[in-house]
Design a protein around this motif. Structure first.
Motif, short mmCIF file in Angstrom:
data_model
loop_
_atom_site.label_atom_id
_atom_site.label_comp_id
_atom_site.label_asym_id
_atom_site.label_seq_id
_atom_site.Cartn_x
_atom_site.Cartn_y
_atom_site.Cartn_z
N TYR A 75 36.86 23.23 50.38
CA TYR A 75 35.41 23.52 49.94
C TYR A 75 35.14 24.89 50.21
CZ TYR A 75 35.75 18.48 49.35
OH TYR A 75 36.29 17.34 48.89
N SER A 76 35.44 25.26 51.38
CA SER A 76 34.97 26.72 52.05
C SER A 76 35.56 27.76 51.03
CB SER A 76 35.29 26.84 53.25
OG SER A 76 36.52 26.85 53.40
N MET A 77 36.66 27.35 50.52
CA MET A 77 37.35 28.46 49.45
C MET A 77 36.86 28.35 48.38
SD MET A 77 41.39 28.71 50.41
CE MET A 77 41.43 29.62 49.24
N LYS A 78 36.27 27.20 47.93
CA LYS A 78 35.45 27.39 46.31
C LYS A 78 34.15 27.94 46.78
CE LYS A 78 34.27 25.35 42.47
NZ LYS A 78 34.89 25.98 41.32
N ILE A 79 33.47 27.63 47.95
CA ILE A 79 32.07 28.29 48.02
C ILE A 79 32.38 30.01 47.95
CG2 ILE A 79 30.54 28.84 49.77
CD1 ILE A 79 30.89 25.86 50.51
N LYS A 85 32.74 35.42 42.61
CA LYS A 85 32.78 35.54 41.03
C LYS A 85 31.40 35.92 40.50
CE LYS A 85 32.46 31.84 38.73
NZ LYS A 85 33.08 30.53 37.92
N GLN A 86 30.17 35.51 41.24
CA GLN A 86 29.08 35.97 41.01
C GLN A 86 28.79 37.37 41.02
OE1 GLN A 86 26.91 34.04 39.11
NE2 GLN A 86 25.46 35.56 39.34
N LYS A 87 29.13 37.73 42.10
CA LYS A 87 28.93 39.30 42.54
C LYS A 87 29.87 40.00 41.40
CE LYS A 87 30.31 42.36 46.39
NZ LYS A 87 31.05 42.38 47.83
N GLU A 96 28.83 47.95 35.61
CA GLU A 96 29.34 48.80 36.64
C GLU A 96 30.90 48.30 36.88
OE1 GLU A 96 26.79 47.50 40.03
OE2 GLU A 96 25.26 48.63 39.19
N ARG A 97 31.71 49.02 35.92
CA ARG A 97 32.94 48.64 35.49
C ARG A 97 33.92 48.81 36.76
NH1 ARG A 97 32.81 45.23 31.61
NH2 ARG A 97 32.06 46.15 29.77
N ALA A 98 33.69 50.05 37.35
CA ALA A 98 34.27 50.51 38.63
C ALA A 98 34.40 49.59 39.73
CB ALA A 98 33.83 51.88 39.22
N ASN A 99 33.02 49.28 40.20
CA ASN A 99 32.49 48.28 41.01
C ASN A 99 32.98 47.06 41.01
OD1 ASN A 99 31.23 47.44 43.35
ND2 ASN A 99 29.31 46.70 42.13
N ALA A 100 32.85 46.47 39.46
CA ALA A 100 33.52 45.21 39.10
C ALA A 100 35.13 45.11 39.31
CB ALA A 100 33.31 44.89 37.51
N ASN A 101 35.74 46.40 39.14
CA ASN A 101 37.14 46.19 39.33
C ASN A 101 37.32 46.03 40.93
OD1 ASN A 101 39.79 46.51 38.21
ND2 ASN A 101 39.69 48.71 39.28
N ASP A 102 36.74 47.07 41.55
CA ASP A 102 36.96 46.74 43.02
C ASP A 102 36.95 45.34 43.55
OD1 ASP A 102 37.45 49.55 43.43
OD2 ASP A 102 35.25 50.00 44.00
N ILE A 103 35.74 44.66 43.05
CA ILE A 103 35.31 43.36 43.51
C ILE A 103 36.59 42.61 43.03
CG2 ILE A 103 33.99 41.34 43.13
CD1 ILE A 103 31.71 43.43 42.56
N LEU A 104 36.92 42.52 41.84
CA LEU A 104 38.05 41.82 41.37
C LEU A 104 39.37 42.06 42.11
CD1 LEU A 104 39.13 40.07 38.95
CD2 LEU A 104 39.73 42.15 37.82
N ILE A 118 42.45 31.48 36.18
CA ILE A 118 41.05 31.74 36.46
C ILE A 118 40.81 33.17 36.81
CG2 ILE A 118 39.02 31.79 37.88
CD1 ILE A 118 39.48 28.74 37.92
N PHE A 119 42.05 33.97 37.53
CA PHE A 119 41.97 35.38 38.01
C PHE A 119 42.29 36.02 36.69
CE2 PHE A 119 43.97 39.07 39.54
CZ PHE A 119 43.11 39.74 40.34
N LYS A 120 43.17 35.52 35.75
CA LYS A 120 43.59 36.24 34.61
C LYS A 120 42.31 36.28 33.75
CE LYS A 120 48.40 35.27 34.52
NZ LYS A 120 49.70 34.79 33.59
N GLU A 121 41.48 35.28 33.60
CA GLU A 121 40.45 35.16 32.66
C GLU A 121 39.48 36.05 33.15
OE1 GLU A 121 38.96 31.33 32.46
OE2 GLU A 121 40.87 30.53 31.68
N LEU A 122 39.11 36.09 34.47
CA LEU A 122 38.17 37.30 35.03
C LEU A 122 38.60 38.67 34.64
CD1 LEU A 122 37.45 35.33 38.34
CD2 LEU A 122 35.66 35.75 36.51
N THR A 123 40.06 38.81 34.95
CA THR A 123 40.36 40.22 34.64
C THR A 123 40.30 40.43 33.16
OG1 THR A 123 42.39 39.82 36.21
CG2 THR A 123 42.57 41.59 34.66
#
Length: 132
Positions: A75-79, A85-87, A96-104, A118-123
């Protein structure tokens, strides 16, 4: 007595409450929230809701880390995943593509081993001009 993994006597618990009350009355809001987080004793839901609604994701994560670890349980991992993900999505929305890439790469990559799809979809969202 054990509070959030920290051993505290009833006297210490009482002292923390008194200090929290004093700091609140004197309007030392940052100190109140720091003591809540650092003691791991009192989770202030109103404060938590406030920083979530403001989108202060770094503060949200920092506050939560006073009460749980990222890998405490599923549950903590999901939170933490949802916060990051929201960030990420908000950075994409602001273009802000560079910032988004850093977060990813820095924040979300730790979750890729748990759900590669899910990680591939976010990428893939990075490649879109408008992800909406």
């Amino acid at each position: 007595m054990c509070v959030c993994g920290k051993s505290m006597s009833s006297l210490n618990i009482e002292l923390v409450f008194i200090i929290l009350q004093f700091l609140g009355e004197e309007n030392y809001k940052d100190a109140v929230h720091a003591l809540e987080r650092e003691s791991g004793f009192f989770f202030n839901m109103l404060y938590f809701e406030e920083i979530v609604l403001k989108g202060e994701w770094d503060n949200v994560e920092k506050y939560l880390l006073g009460f749980m670890k990222l890998d405490s349980n599923k549950y903590s991992m999901k939170i933490f995943f949802e916060i990051r993900k929201q960030k990420y999505l908000e950075a994409l929305d602001r273009n802000e593509r560079a910032n988004a890439n850093d977060i990813l790469m820095k924040d979300l990559r730790v979750f890729s081993s748990f759900n590669e799809d899910i990680f591939k979809e976010l990428t893939q969202l990075l490649a879109l001009d408008n992800f909406r």
